[in-house]
Design a protein around this motif. Sequence first.
Motif, mmCIF file in Angstrom:
data_model
loop_
_atom_site.group_PDB
_atom_site.id
_atom_site.type_symbol
_atom_site.label_atom_id
_atom_site.label_comp_id
_atom_site.label_asym_id
_atom_site.label_seq_id
_atom_site.Cartn_x
_atom_site.Cartn_y
_atom_site.Cartn_z
ATOM 1 N N GLN A 152 -16.374 101.112 -15.410
ATOM 2 C CA GLN A 152 -17.772 101.520 -15.533
ATOM 3 C C GLN A 152 -18.594 101.024 -14.349
ATOM 4 O O GLN A 152 -19.476 101.733 -13.838
ATOM 5 C CB GLN A 152 -18.361 101.000 -16.844
ATOM 6 C CG GLN A 152 -19.781 101.452 -17.112
ATOM 7 C CD GLN A 152 -19.906 102.962 -17.211
ATOM 8 O OE1 GLN A 152 -19.047 103.614 -17.799
ATOM 9 N NE2 GLN A 152 -20.961 103.526 -16.649
ATOM 10 N N ALA A 153 -18.317 99.800 -13.911
ATOM 11 C CA ALA A 153 -19.025 99.257 -12.750
ATOM 12 C C ALA A 153 -18.711 100.075 -11.504
ATOM 13 O O ALA A 153 -19.599 100.373 -10.692
ATOM 14 C CB ALA A 153 -18.634 97.796 -12.535
ATOM 15 N N LYS A 154 -17.436 100.475 -11.346
ATOM 16 C CA LYS A 154 -17.045 101.313 -10.214
ATOM 17 C C LYS A 154 -17.770 102.648 -10.253
ATOM 18 O O LYS A 154 -18.260 103.150 -9.230
ATOM 19 C CB LYS A 154 -15.531 101.526 -10.243
ATOM 20 C CG LYS A 154 -15.008 102.408 -9.124
ATOM 21 C CD LYS A 154 -13.500 102.609 -9.245
ATOM 22 C CE LYS A 154 -12.987 103.557 -8.167
ATOM 23 N NZ LYS A 154 -11.521 103.806 -8.311
ATOM 24 N N HIS A 155 -17.843 103.215 -11.469
ATOM 25 C CA HIS A 155 -18.538 104.496 -11.639
ATOM 26 C C HIS A 155 -20.027 104.349 -11.303
ATOM 27 O O HIS A 155 -20.614 105.214 -10.639
ATOM 28 C CB HIS A 155 -18.374 104.981 -13.073
ATOM 29 C CG HIS A 155 -19.134 106.242 -13.368
ATOM 30 N ND1 HIS A 155 -18.784 107.469 -12.843
ATOM 31 C CD2 HIS A 155 -20.243 106.464 -14.135
ATOM 32 C CE1 HIS A 155 -19.627 108.390 -13.266
ATOM 33 N NE2 HIS A 155 -20.524 107.810 -14.046
ATOM 34 N N ALA A 156 -20.636 103.243 -11.749
ATOM 35 C CA ALA A 156 -22.062 103.010 -11.475
ATOM 36 C C ALA A 156 -22.319 102.908 -9.977
ATOM 37 O O ALA A 156 -23.314 103.432 -9.457
ATOM 38 C CB ALA A 156 -22.531 101.735 -12.180
ATOM 39 N N ILE A 157 -21.413 102.251 -9.264
ATOM 40 C CA ILE A 157 -21.557 102.126 -7.814
ATOM 41 C C ILE A 157 -21.457 103.494 -7.150
ATOM 42 O O ILE A 157 -22.251 103.845 -6.272
ATOM 43 C CB ILE A 157 -20.484 101.172 -7.249
ATOM 44 C CG1 ILE A 157 -20.739 99.743 -7.735
ATOM 45 C CG2 ILE A 157 -20.452 101.222 -5.725
ATOM 46 C CD1 ILE A 157 -19.615 98.778 -7.438
ATOM 47 N N GLU A 171 -19.083 86.731 -14.005
ATOM 48 C CA GLU A 171 -19.389 87.722 -12.997
ATOM 49 C C GLU A 171 -18.258 88.744 -12.928
ATOM 50 O O GLU A 171 -17.157 88.516 -13.449
ATOM 51 C CB GLU A 171 -19.582 87.056 -11.632
ATOM 52 C CG GLU A 171 -20.714 86.022 -11.614
ATOM 53 C CD GLU A 171 -20.821 85.327 -10.266
ATOM 54 O OE1 GLU A 171 -20.172 85.803 -9.294
ATOM 55 O OE2 GLU A 171 -21.532 84.310 -10.183
ATOM 56 N N LEU A 172 -18.539 89.871 -12.275
ATOM 57 C CA LEU A 172 -17.524 90.917 -12.156
ATOM 58 C C LEU A 172 -16.277 90.414 -11.447
ATOM 59 O O LEU A 172 -15.155 90.845 -11.757
ATOM 60 C CB LEU A 172 -18.104 92.130 -11.405
ATOM 61 C CG LEU A 172 -19.066 93.016 -12.207
ATOM 62 C CD1 LEU A 172 -19.596 94.129 -11.300
ATOM 63 C CD2 LEU A 172 -18.371 93.616 -13.422
ATOM 64 N N VAL A 178 -14.898 97.681 -18.372
ATOM 65 C CA VAL A 178 -16.113 97.232 -17.699
ATOM 66 C C VAL A 178 -16.013 97.456 -16.191
ATOM 67 O O VAL A 178 -16.954 97.936 -15.547
ATOM 68 C CB VAL A 178 -16.383 95.747 -18.004
ATOM 69 C CG1 VAL A 178 -17.510 95.212 -17.108
ATOM 70 C CG2 VAL A 178 -16.747 95.562 -19.459
ATOM 71 N N LEU A 179 -14.864 97.146 -15.602
ATOM 72 C CA LEU A 179 -14.683 97.324 -14.167
ATOM 73 C C LEU A 179 -14.727 98.796 -13.778
ATOM 74 O O LEU A 179 -15.279 99.150 -12.733
ATOM 75 C CB LEU A 179 -13.351 96.707 -13.720
ATOM 76 C CG LEU A 179 -13.291 95.172 -13.737
ATOM 77 C CD1 LEU A 179 -11.894 94.686 -13.376
ATOM 78 C CD2 LEU A 179 -14.320 94.577 -12.788
ATOM 79 N N ARG A 204 -12.292 90.887 -12.258
ATOM 80 C CA ARG A 204 -11.300 91.410 -11.307
ATOM 81 C C ARG A 204 -10.133 90.437 -11.156
ATOM 82 O O ARG A 204 -8.960 90.837 -11.101
ATOM 83 C CB ARG A 204 -11.961 91.667 -9.945
ATOM 84 C CG ARG A 204 -12.844 92.915 -9.919
ATOM 85 C CD ARG A 204 -13.152 93.326 -8.486
ATOM 86 N NE ARG A 204 -13.931 92.321 -7.784
ATOM 87 C CZ ARG A 204 -15.262 92.287 -7.755
ATOM 88 N NH1 ARG A 204 -15.951 93.207 -8.412
ATOM 89 N NH2 ARG A 204 -15.912 91.343 -7.100
#
Length: 297
Positions: free
Chosen positions: A74-79, A2-3, A71-72, A7
């Motif tokens: 990109q996930a931040k950007h997606a949010i 998981e993310l 990845v983190l 982290r």
Amino acid sequence: MELRHLRYFVTVAEELHFGHAAQRLRIAQPPLSQQIRQLEEELGVQLFLRTRRSVSLTEAGVAFLVEAQRVLEQAKHAIEVAQRTDRGERGQLIIGFVGSATYGLLPKLLHRFRERFPDVTLVLHELTTGQQIQALHEQRIHLGVLRHPVAQDSLMTEAFTREALIVALPEQHHLATQKSLSLSALAGEPFVLFPRHLGAGLYDHILSLCQQAGFSPRVTQEAIQMQTMVGLVAAGFGICLVPASLQQLRQEGVVYCELNEAPACVELALAWRRDDTTPVLCTFLDLVREALATTNN
């Protein structure tokens, strides 16, 4: 995986100290150590070299850190994209508009919206009022800037601008020297008008005004766009009633004259589907209301 595992790993890799990393993450150290061991077991590689006095990354850990950070991020950007889209700050807004709207407030509002929300793509289509209503029903546009009134239960409408109707006359017309005139003076004159099916509300409004003045207009030529109507007036095909803002067109061979009738006004309205909750539509409507409130004050 998981993310949160990523982290945890990145924080330990940055601190190279489980205690400090646990403080940053606001969790206890034993659960953090357990989560890192589980991650290593899942990957099948050792990420950290641990001694009693130090923690360091293995070669695999260094490589994994680069990818985990990516990845983190990109996930931040997606949010952020999802949140900004939900707030109406990103996306696409498709607007239909009558050509004469470009002589009024609309261009300034579009410019202001693009400056404030550069990540919203505006797609504009010049359409008659009738075409916009059809496009709204078919969900081909989000918003229409059209001539009022619009009697459609499935559409929401809101007044946009209100302006006087004036007469466009050929410059050689015998009434062209008048500063203002009554509609009754136009009885018997050839009219240039648009077909009713392209804008029934305004068409009926003009006919009603003429009938109140004691005559029915003698329509000798039809045109789709108001700019074309004014061009036909210049060519001597007749006279026409247009919104006052069209004076900015400055068509050679045409003079404009005010009408004495107080109710001879025309409205532009915003129209959208009653069930449309597109965030960028709500954002645009808010900006328009804000601008109109400032203008009216």
